[in-house]
Design an enzyme around this catalytic site. Structure first.
Site, mmCIF file in Angstrom:
data_model
loop_
_atom_site.group_PDB
_atom_site.id
_atom_site.type_symbol
_atom_site.label_atom_id
_atom_site.label_comp_id
_atom_site.label_asym_id
_atom_site.label_seq_id
_atom_site.Cartn_x
_atom_site.Cartn_y
_atom_site.Cartn_z
ATOM 1 N N ARG A 1 0.842 -1.206 0.000
ATOM 2 C CA ARG A 1 0.000 0.000 0.000
ATOM 3 C C ARG A 1 0.877 1.256 0.000
ATOM 4 O O ARG A 1 0.579 2.238 -0.678
ATOM 5 C CB ARG A 1 -0.939 0.000 1.210
ATOM 6 C CG ARG A 1 -1.968 -1.118 1.148
ATOM 7 C CD ARG A 1 -3.016 -0.986 2.240
ATOM 8 N NE ARG A 1 -3.788 -2.215 2.350
ATOM 9 C CZ ARG A 1 -3.549 -3.201 3.229
ATOM 10 N NH1 ARG A 1 -2.566 -3.082 4.106
ATOM 11 N NH2 ARG A 1 -4.299 -4.284 3.239
ATOM 12 N N ASP B 1 -8.526 -4.356 -0.940
ATOM 13 C CA ASP B 1 -7.884 -5.677 -0.892
ATOM 14 C C ASP B 1 -8.467 -6.582 -1.980
ATOM 15 O O ASP B 1 -9.619 -6.429 -2.371
ATOM 16 C CB ASP B 1 -8.084 -6.317 0.488
ATOM 17 C CG ASP B 1 -7.211 -5.653 1.549
ATOM 18 O OD1 ASP B 1 -6.413 -4.770 1.176
ATOM 19 O OD2 ASP B 1 -7.349 -6.006 2.733
ATOM 20 N N ASP C 1 -9.401 -9.665 -2.063
ATOM 21 C CA ASP C 1 -10.371 -10.738 -1.795
ATOM 22 C C ASP C 1 -11.687 -10.223 -1.206
ATOM 23 O O ASP C 1 -12.566 -11.019 -0.868
ATOM 24 C CB ASP C 1 -9.760 -11.801 -0.866
ATOM 25 C CG ASP C 1 -9.243 -11.210 0.433
ATOM 26 O OD1 ASP C 1 -9.101 -9.972 0.512
ATOM 27 O OD2 ASP C 1 -8.972 -11.979 1.359
ATOM 28 N N GLU D 1 -4.887 1.297 10.196
ATOM 29 C CA GLU D 1 -5.778 2.304 9.619
ATOM 30 C C GLU D 1 -5.790 3.554 10.480
ATOM 31 O O GLU D 1 -5.626 4.678 9.998
ATOM 32 C CB GLU D 1 -7.200 1.736 9.494
ATOM 33 C CG GLU D 1 -7.343 0.511 8.589
ATOM 34 C CD GLU D 1 -7.047 -0.829 9.269
ATOM 35 O OE1 GLU D 1 -6.458 -0.829 10.374
ATOM 36 O OE2 GLU D 1 -7.413 -1.871 8.693
ATOM 37 N N HIS E 1 -15.783 -7.784 3.995
ATOM 38 C CA HIS E 1 -14.418 -8.272 4.185
ATOM 39 C C HIS E 1 -14.424 -9.794 4.017
ATOM 40 O O HIS E 1 -14.131 -10.552 4.936
ATOM 41 C CB HIS E 1 -13.936 -7.867 5.590
ATOM 42 C CG HIS E 1 -12.521 -8.244 5.878
ATOM 43 N ND1 HIS E 1 -12.181 -9.338 6.636
ATOM 44 C CD2 HIS E 1 -11.353 -7.690 5.492
ATOM 45 C CE1 HIS E 1 -10.864 -9.421 6.705
ATOM 46 N NE2 HIS E 1 -10.352 -8.436 6.027
ATOM 47 N N THR E 2 -14.785 -10.233 2.813
ATOM 48 C CA THR E 2 -14.818 -11.677 2.560
ATOM 49 C C THR E 2 -13.388 -12.200 2.465
ATOM 50 O O THR E 2 -12.464 -11.449 2.138
ATOM 51 C CB THR E 2 -15.550 -11.978 1.237
ATOM 52 O OG1 THR E 2 -15.121 -11.033 0.254
ATOM 53 C CG2 THR E 2 -17.045 -11.874 1.416
HETATM 54 N N1 UDP Z 1 -1.326 -9.583 1.006
HETATM 55 C C1 UDP Z 1 -0.029 -9.326 0.619
HETATM 56 N N2 UDP Z 1 0.973 -10.127 1.138
HETATM 57 C C2 UDP Z 1 0.729 -11.130 2.020
HETATM 58 C C3 UDP Z 1 -0.611 -11.359 2.425
HETATM 59 C C4 UDP Z 1 -1.595 -10.551 1.907
HETATM 60 O O1 UDP Z 1 0.225 -8.439 -0.190
HETATM 61 O O2 UDP Z 1 1.671 -11.804 2.447
HETATM 62 C C5 UDP Z 1 -2.402 -8.748 0.441
HETATM 63 C C6 UDP Z 1 -3.641 -9.540 0.054
HETATM 64 O O3 UDP Z 1 -3.526 -10.006 -1.270
HETATM 65 C C7 UDP Z 1 -4.756 -8.556 0.288
HETATM 66 C C8 UDP Z 1 -4.234 -7.701 1.433
HETATM 67 O O4 UDP Z 1 -2.822 -7.847 1.441
HETATM 68 O O5 UDP Z 1 -5.015 -7.748 -0.837
HETATM 69 C C9 UDP Z 1 -4.792 -8.136 2.788
HETATM 70 O O6 UDP Z 1 -4.422 -9.461 3.027
HETATM 71 P P1 UDP Z 1 -5.470 -10.585 3.441
HETATM 72 O O7 UDP Z 1 -6.635 -10.508 2.524
HETATM 73 O O8 UDP Z 1 -4.755 -11.873 3.530
HETATM 74 O O9 UDP Z 1 -5.837 -10.081 4.875
HETATM 75 P P2 UDP Z 1 -7.177 -10.194 5.716
HETATM 76 O O10 UDP Z 1 -8.301 -10.540 4.792
HETATM 77 O O11 UDP Z 1 -6.908 -11.249 6.686
HETATM 78 O O12 UDP Z 1 -7.322 -8.839 6.307
HETATM 79 MN MN MN Z 2 -8.658 -10.266 2.884
#
Ligand code: UDP
Ligand code: MN
Length: 353
Positions: free
Chosen positions: A189, A210, A212, A297, A325-326
């Site tokens: 970021r 993010d 996902d 944040e 936040h899926t």
């Molecule tokens: N991400 C990353 N490196 C990592 C793990 C996650 O760049 O080693 C990215 C991931 O692709 C996503 C964001 O950081 O866009 C948040 O990660 P994640 O979705 O795993 O976190 P959570 O859903 O648990 O907050």
């Molecule tokens: Mn995530």
């Protein structure tokens, strides 16, 4: 001699008599058996014939239905092709005729290599195709650009910038680590923010999307006219149905969250957007690994000099969930090994998943 002959003759006559009895008794029994079963045979037979007829009818019907189905499918397929071309054209025109009068939304998306990466990016990109005037800054957690993401972006039909920066090993989550142990996507970021600050004439809104999460298209229109920082609820986060800013008289007065509600800005990354101007005015503000658990944040917004009174509640006064936040379930590959053992074969490594 004669006495002997007579005796023999009598015995023969007796045997013949018995044979005749046995013959008649046997025939009688057989007739009786036939008589008893006759009705059943007739029934069975008629049923059988009936069933055969039905079977033939059904087979006939089945082939008719199948033929019909194939016809319908074929037509549907042709229609779908037409529809898709039309939809594709519409989408392309949306992107090409981007209304330049509306503020740009810069979406910063960290992404890391995993089995589900392409699936997640595909889903997100298809959402983003429906959003006018965006710029997708996608930052790989890697020491170079991967072929998968490079090719994916080349075909994604979105305005994008492809960056990369690897998270050092000591900051990476290990396989069995709980996800809260270390912050994820931090350096990525920041890389996105750095790129933005190096561009000239950047105006618009910045959102950390993010790869996902799930986005309702309306969330982008909610954030587009952010003055300083806009905020809204996020679904399925913090082990709650949703987390949200708490409002009184349309102003933020606290946070609906379980984890440390005393944080100044107790929000998930998906729950706010920032006017780019604010980020340019604070050129050193960034996400910090040292911020503490769940505090990334809040720490960034604090560095930007934001106060609660600056926050602009969106999504109908924070009463609607427009982003979730899926998290994508990790896929199992346990049968890959078994394929090798039992069938001496394996998935084609040239097929990108
Ligand atoms: N991400 C990353 N490196 C990592 C793990 C996650 O760049 O080693 C990215 C991931 O692709 C996503 C964001 O950081 O866009 C948040 O990660 P994640 O979705 O795993 O976190 P959570 O859903 O648990 O907050
Ligand atoms: Mn995530």
């Amino acid at each position: 001699m004669q006495g002997n002959q007579c005796c023999c003759h009598e015995q023969l006559m007796m045997i013949r008599q018995r044979l005749i009895y046995i013959y008649f008794a046997g025939t009688g029994l057989a007739l009786f058996w036939i008589f008893v079963n006759f009705g059943t045979w007739c029934e069975d037979n008629s049923d059988y014939l009936e069933l055969e007829k039905k079977k033939v009818q059904l087979l006939q019907q089945k082939t008719d239905t199948q033929r019909l189905e194939i016809d319908v499918l074929k037509r549907l397929n042709d229609d779908t092709k037409l529809d898709l071309t039309r939809a594709e054209k519409k989408l392309n025109s949306l992107v090409i005729n981007n209304n330049k009068d509306i503020p740009v939304i810069y979406l910063i998306t960290p992404t890391h290599g995993r089995l589900e990466q392409k699936a997640d990016l595909t889903r997100l990109s298809y959402t983003l195709r429906l959003v006018p005037n965006i710029h997708w800054i996608i930052v790989e957690d890697l020491s170079r650009k991967s072929d998968l993401v490079t090719n994916f972006l080349a075909n994604c039909k979105l305005p994008y910038t492809h960056l990369f920066v690897a998270t050092p090993d000591n900051y990476k989550l290990k396989e069995k680590d709980p996800n809260w142990l270390k912050p994820r996507g931090v350096l990525q970021r920041n890389k996105g923010l750095q790129w933005l600050r190096n561009q000239t004439g950047v105006t618009g809104v910045v959102y950390f999307a993010d790869d996902d999460n799930t986005y309702d298209l309306r969330i982008f229109e909610e954030m587009r006219y952010t003055q300083r920082v806009s905020v809204w609820p996020v679904g399925l986060v913090g082990d709650l149905k949703y987390e949200s800013p708490k409002l009184r008289n349309k102003k933020v007065v606290g946070w609906h969250t379980y984890w440390k509600p005393e944080r100044k800005f107790a929000m998930d990354m998906a729950g706010f957007a920032i006017n780019a101007r604010l980020l340019l005015e604070h050129p050193r503000a960034e996400f910090r690994m040292t911020a503490g658990r769940g505090n990334l944040e809040s720490d960034l917004l604090t560095q930007l000099g934001v106060e609660w009174s600056d926050l602009e509640p969106r999504a109908e006064d924070c009463t609607k969930v427009l982003v979730w936040h899926t998290r994508t379930e990790k896929s199992s590959l346990k049968n890959e090994g078994k394929m090798k053992t039992y069938y001496n074969t394996s998935s084609d490594i040239n097929i990108e998943v």
